[in-house]
Design an enzyme around this catalytic site. Structure first.
Site: not given
Ligand code: PLP
Length: 423
Positions: A138, A208, A234, A382
């Site tokens: 991500f 993460d 989420k 998705r």
């Molecule tokens: C959704 C997501 C984020 C989002 O980060 P924010 O700081 O809340 O915008 C970060 N890492 C992963 C892997 C995600 O899926």
């Protein structure tokens, strides 16, 4: 072929709408649906991106605004315990990630928490210089690490394809940053194996859990994970932009010195002294004043997970995803849909991606029909499966609508759509 929801993942996929209804009637999680304020007429397959509003979150926001802020004003920090909310909500998330209550804290965003932990780890890296992450992770995870390596002379960021990561972890690596469930493909990393691999080289690992928490059982303690972060908007339904969480294994907490050393992470913030001194445990990673309205929403949303059996959630998630894939693939190759997630459900998180040349237009067509999924460039459609509010019959109906839109696409080509800022 009735079967209980609990073993649905091992049952034969339902072949008719009636069989889906029978599975719903036997579903041990069915009652959870009433905890959610689902808008009528939609099938929501995007709970992996923004979870649905819960009844409890709406009530808790109302209570915080009127009975707390609106009545007790600044005293609420003490009398309603606002000041301790980061630790309290952390303790409620802890069982969902296999952690102890004092190993998890809720604060800031996932992006910021990643920077906080990676920069703190960099302070105690000794003579090691390398951070390893997955290419295609991500983007914010990579971007934050790029910012850190630009700031600290001598740091190096290695971005590698996932199959090269295990062998690249070496004596020069101080930190490995991996996302447990990939945001596009939903492919799962083996948390236990990679954590052990990092430790064998003397490195630390940061997981993460943004696409894992609330979707599948996680055991950070059993894996001996060092650090973790994750989103709460989420699968945990904490609300748009809800505060994130961070985890540090207890035996590492004392030596981890924050770089973002804000006043609420100070040992005695209300002494207002000039020199920073870290608070004990996780508290030192707090920065500034927490956003209480967002905390209120998350506080409410977490009540849905209070006594949940995550194994049941996982079983139903697999059953729903398998049903979705089977019903789509039963339509044959002319759909031009290509599964872009692992076929083995044990290697997959709780969403499923299909590649399609006109994926964006098709997702927009589906949204127009009340089936909400999303799109990730360049061509992934998705679909997220959230067992607490989705029924088997929803999957059946969603695929029927998808079939109609695919027919339309075959006859008329993609619908004319303009690209929104958020896809
Ligand atoms: C959704 C997501 C984020 C989002 O980060 P924010 O700081 O809340 O915008 C970060 N890492 C992963 C892997 C995600 O899926």
């Amino acid at each position: 072929m009735r079967s209980s929801g609990a073993d649905a993942s091992r049952a034969v996929s339902p072949r008719t709408r009636e069989e889906c209804l029978a599975l719903d009637a036997a579903d041990p999680l069915a009652a959870y649906r009433a905890s959610f304020k689902l808008p009528p007429g939609i099938i929501y397959l995007d709970g992996n991106s923004l979870g649905v509003l819960t009844v409890a979150a709406a009530q808790r926001i109302e209570q915080t605004t009127t009975a707390e802020w609106g009545t007790d004003l600044i005293q609420s920090w003490n009398i309603h315990g606002w000041i301790n909310m980061p630790a309290r909500l952390g303790a409620r998330i802890a069982p969902l990630v296999g952690a102890a209550a004092d190993e998890v804290m809720v604060c800031d965003s996932t992006s910021v928490n990643l920077f906080k932990l990676a920069s703190a780890a960099a302070r105690s890296r000794g003579n090691r210089s390398k951070i390893i992450t997955e290419r295609g992770n991500f983007p914010t995870d990579a971007y934050m690490l790029q910012g850190l390596t630009a700031l600290v002379p001598g740091l190096e960021l290695q971005m590698l394809p996932r199959e090269q990561i295990a062998t690249a972890i070496d004596r020069d690596t101080f930190l490995v940053v991996l996302t447990h469930v990939h945001y596009q493909s939903a492919e799962l990393f083996d948390m236990t194996a990679l954590t052990a691999r990092a430790h064998a080289a003397g490195a630390r690992i940061l997981w993460d859990l943004s696409h894992s928490v609330g979707a599948l059982p996680i055991d950070l303690s059993a894996a001996r994970a060092d650090f973790a972060i994750g989103c709460t908007y989420k699968y945990l339904n904490g609300g748009p932009g809800a505060p994130a969480f961070m985890y540090v294994r207890r035996d590492l907490q004392g030596d981890l010195q924050p770089v973002l050393s804000g006043w609420l992470g100070h040992a005695k913030p209300f002494d207002f002294v000039d020199e920073y001194a870290p608070a004990e445990g996780m508290t030192r990673h707090r920065c500034g004043t927490p956003p209480m309205l967002s905390f209120a929403a998350l506080d409410g949303a977490l009540s849905v997970f209070e006594h949940i059996d995550m194994n049941l959630v996982r079983q139903k998630s697999i059953a729903l995803s398998e049903l979705f894939i089977a019903l789509i693939e039963a339509q044959g190759p002319e759909t031009a849909l290509e599964l872009a997630s692992p076929r083995d459900p044990e290697r997959r998180g709780s969403h499923v991606s299909f590649a399609h040349v006109d994926g964006y237009a098709l997702i927009q067509q589906l949204i127009g029909r009340g089936v909400i999924g999303d799109f990730r460039a360049p061509k992934l459609m998705r679909f997220g499966f959230t067992p607490l509010y989705l029924r088997y019959v929803d999957i059946w109906d969603a695929v029927q609508i998808l079939r109609e839109e695919l027919d339309r696409w075959r006859r008329h080509g993609p619908a004319a759509v303009t690209r929104h800022a958020v896809t």
